[in-house]
Each structure stands twice: as C-alpha cells, then as structure tokens.
Design a protein around this motif. Sequence first.
Motif, short mmCIF file in Angstrom:
data_model
loop_
_atom_site.label_atom_id
_atom_site.label_comp_id
_atom_site.label_asym_id
_atom_site.label_seq_id
_atom_site.Cartn_x
_atom_site.Cartn_y
_atom_site.Cartn_z
N GLU A 86 0.84 -1.20 0.00
CA GLU A 86 0.00 0.00 0.00
C GLU A 86 0.89 1.26 0.00
N LEU A 87 1.95 1.24 0.78
CA LEU A 87 2.86 2.39 0.76
C LEU A 87 3.46 2.56 -0.64
N LYS A 88 3.88 1.46 -1.23
CA LYS A 88 4.48 1.54 -2.57
C LYS A 88 3.50 2.13 -3.57
N ARG A 89 2.22 1.74 -3.43
CA ARG A 89 1.20 2.25 -4.35
C ARG A 89 1.05 3.78 -4.16
N GLN A 90 1.02 4.19 -2.91
CA GLN A 90 0.85 5.62 -2.64
C GLN A 90 2.07 6.43 -3.06
N LEU A 91 3.25 5.85 -2.90
CA LEU A 91 4.46 6.56 -3.33
C LEU A 91 4.46 6.72 -4.85
N ALA A 92 3.95 5.69 -5.55
CA ALA A 92 3.87 5.79 -7.02
C ALA A 92 2.97 6.96 -7.41
N GLU A 93 1.91 7.18 -6.63
CA GLU A 93 1.02 8.30 -6.90
C GLU A 93 1.76 9.63 -6.67
N LEU A 94 2.54 9.70 -5.62
CA LEU A 94 3.31 10.93 -5.36
C LEU A 94 4.33 11.17 -6.48
N ARG A 95 4.91 10.11 -7.00
CA ARG A 95 5.84 10.29 -8.13
C ARG A 95 5.09 10.79 -9.35
N GLY A 96 3.83 10.37 -9.45
CA GLY A 96 3.00 10.90 -10.54
C GLY A 96 2.83 12.41 -10.42
N TYR A 97 2.66 12.92 -9.20
CA TYR A 97 2.56 14.38 -9.01
C TYR A 97 3.86 15.06 -9.49
N ARG A 98 4.98 14.40 -9.20
CA ARG A 98 6.27 14.95 -9.66
C ARG A 98 6.32 15.02 -11.18
N ASP A 99 5.86 13.94 -11.84
CA ASP A 99 5.92 13.92 -13.30
C ASP A 99 5.08 15.04 -13.90
N GLU A 100 3.89 15.26 -13.30
CA GLU A 100 3.03 16.36 -13.77
C GLU A 100 3.79 17.68 -13.67
N ARG A 101 4.40 17.87 -12.51
CA ARG A 101 5.10 19.13 -12.27
C ARG A 101 6.33 19.28 -13.16
N ASN A 102 7.08 18.18 -13.33
CA ASN A 102 8.28 18.26 -14.17
C ASN A 102 7.92 18.68 -15.59
N GLY A 159 9.63 30.68 -6.49
CA GLY A 159 9.65 32.07 -6.94
C GLY A 159 10.57 32.30 -8.14
N GLY A 160 11.35 31.30 -8.52
CA GLY A 160 12.24 31.43 -9.68
C GLY A 160 11.45 31.47 -10.99
N ALA A 161 12.15 31.76 -12.11
CA ALA A 161 11.46 31.98 -13.39
C ALA A 161 10.70 30.75 -13.87
N ALA A 162 11.15 29.55 -13.49
CA ALA A 162 10.44 28.35 -13.95
C ALA A 162 9.86 27.57 -12.77
N TRP A 163 9.57 28.28 -11.68
CA TRP A 163 9.01 27.62 -10.49
C TRP A 163 7.58 27.16 -10.76
N VAL A 164 7.33 25.90 -10.45
CA VAL A 164 5.97 25.37 -10.51
C VAL A 164 5.77 24.57 -9.22
N ASP A 165 4.64 24.78 -8.57
CA ASP A 165 4.37 24.03 -7.34
C ASP A 165 3.85 22.64 -7.71
N ARG A 166 3.80 21.75 -6.74
CA ARG A 166 3.25 20.43 -7.05
C ARG A 166 2.24 20.03 -5.99
N ARG A 167 1.39 19.06 -6.34
CA ARG A 167 0.45 18.53 -5.36
C ARG A 167 1.22 17.72 -4.35
N ARG A 168 0.78 17.78 -3.12
CA ARG A 168 1.46 17.00 -2.08
C ARG A 168 0.47 16.61 -1.00
#
Length: 287
Positions: A86-102, A159-168
């Motif tokens: 279950e933790l692994k599944r949830q961490l995969a979701e958090l990595r998905g938030y990173r991919d969106e942001r990247n 606050g930098g020129a390419a700053w984007v926040d992410r879901r967390r």
Amino acid sequence: MIDLHTHTAFSDGSQPPAELVAEAAALGLHAVAVTDHDTVDGLPEALAAGERLGIEVVPGVEINLEHDRVTMDMLGYFLGGQPTDELKRQLAELRGYRDERNAQILARLAELGYPLDPGDLASLAENGAVGRPHIGEAMRRRGYVGSISEAFEKFLRRGGAAWVDRRRLSLGPALRLLRASGGLPVLAHPGIIRTDHAGLRRLVRQAARCGLVGIECYYPLHDEETVARCLSLAREFDLVPTGGSDYHGTVKPKARLGKGSAGEPIPDSVLEVLRARAPSLRNDVSC
Ligand code: AMP
Ligand code: FE
Ligand code: ZN
C-alpha cells in the motif's frame, strides 16, 4: 557515527544504493538510513549491500507535505519490517505528481528559451523519483547553466522563473500513511521550514498528536541555536531527537556522510533511542 538521512540515484542522489552503503562502511559508520524522495525501490539493493559489508542499513523514505500553507519533509523509518504494498502504491502516486510538475517546468523553461528533452531527465533517473535537481543537471549538460545551484538560483527555486508548485499530501494523511505502513515518522530538518519558532512549535505539537515519533535535530544547516531549540521541542513533546546529513553525493557536495550540525558526527545513540520506541507504537493513529 551513523547517518539517518541520505539519497541515492533512485531519487536525486548521485550514487547507486550499493555504492552509497559502501562509502558509509568505508567511513566506519555503524548504520546508514536510505531515505529517497517518494520511493523505496532502492532499498533492496541497499539492504543487500549492508549485509555484505557488515553495516546496518535502515530502510527509509522522505515525503514532502504541506500544513497551514507551509511545506516540509517527513522521513519514515521501517525499523520493524519492510514497506508495505500500500505504501508503494501511494508513493507511485506521489511520483505521478512529480511527473506532472516536471512536465510543467519543462514547458516553462522552453518558453524561456531553454528547451530540454524529457528523455534528458529519464536518462538521469532511471525509474526513480525525478525532481528539480535532475532538471538542473540536464540544464547544466546542455550548457544553459554552470551548475545545479545556478539552475536553482535562476529558474527552479520557489519564486524562480520556472518555479511550478506540485500537489502534495497534508500532515495528517502523511503521518497516517507512514504509521499504517509500519514507518516511524520523523520531521526532517525543522530548521529550514519557512516558519518562525512559534509556528514550528504549533506544527510539532499538532504532528506529535498525529503520530510523529522524532525530529531531526542534528543536521548540517542547523546552527547551535537551532539544535538547542529542536532538542527543547523534542523534550516538550516527547519526541526522539535524530540526525542526518541529507547526503546526495556530488549533487550536494557540502553534505558529508555521518556529519550533522557543525560537522559533528551523529552519535549511534540516536538510532538506539529511535529503535527502542518502535515496539510500543500502535499503527492506527487517528488524526
Ligand atoms: P524537488 O523534490 O523536485 O522539489 O527538489 C527538492 C530537492 O532539491 C531537494 O533534494 C533539495 O535538496 C534540492 N534543492 C532545493 N533547493 C536547492 C538549491 N537552491 N540548490 C540545490 N539544490 C536544491
Ligand atoms: Fe528534505
Ligand atoms: Zn532529504
């Protein structure tokens, strides 16, 4: 000497887990925790290296969260067993938030005239948690900046020129997730959380009610006063004071394995106290 906060190439560190563990062993550390951002996939390799080299490897993870509009990092240590599916599944979701942001950061950089290929990032972090340091390194390789820190300064910092926040996650769910998966939650580097002392105290009080177990007092960016304040919060809320270097290999050359505040070695006793807490904890915290 031990170190309870390190990163491998499964997130934004520069070394494969086995290499990091070998370096810790060569330095004479008695234990090293591997705490990659949003992934536990590097742990099997680290644990196997620890067995081979006779050094204790503490399985861990680091997740980012938000509480009262303040962001912070939470470490989790699996002292009593392996991370759950279950933790692994949830961490995969958090990595998905990173991919969106990247993807959004790359779009922003392209608009600014610094195009990168998504493949540039994939080659820097094979299946791991990709983050801003990888983007910084990709920019350096393209010759857009001279260093990863220059990339942060000009583009990637808040606050930098390419700053984007992410879901967390927020505080309660993050603590629940770690505790429900058998992890001991420890608040990472409280001294760099963007709040004042009263805000930090409120936060720690709330987190302690929700299952926080420790607080990372010994940390390279903590001065003597910060360490003293942190130790006093640990006493007040019955938390274990821990320590780690946040080692990232060459990505963050100033952090040295095993060294906390003022370059002092992190004592073994920190892990012993943390370990002593593990059996008495109930996993079903309600918050
Ligand atoms: P991310 O997980 O993508 O939000 O990136 C966070 C990582 O970037 C952490 O490992 C930080 O240590 C690193 N980081 C944050 N600020 C800077 C900076 N100014 N220079 C270099 N690295 C940084
Ligand atoms: Fe952190
Ligand atoms: Zn870290």
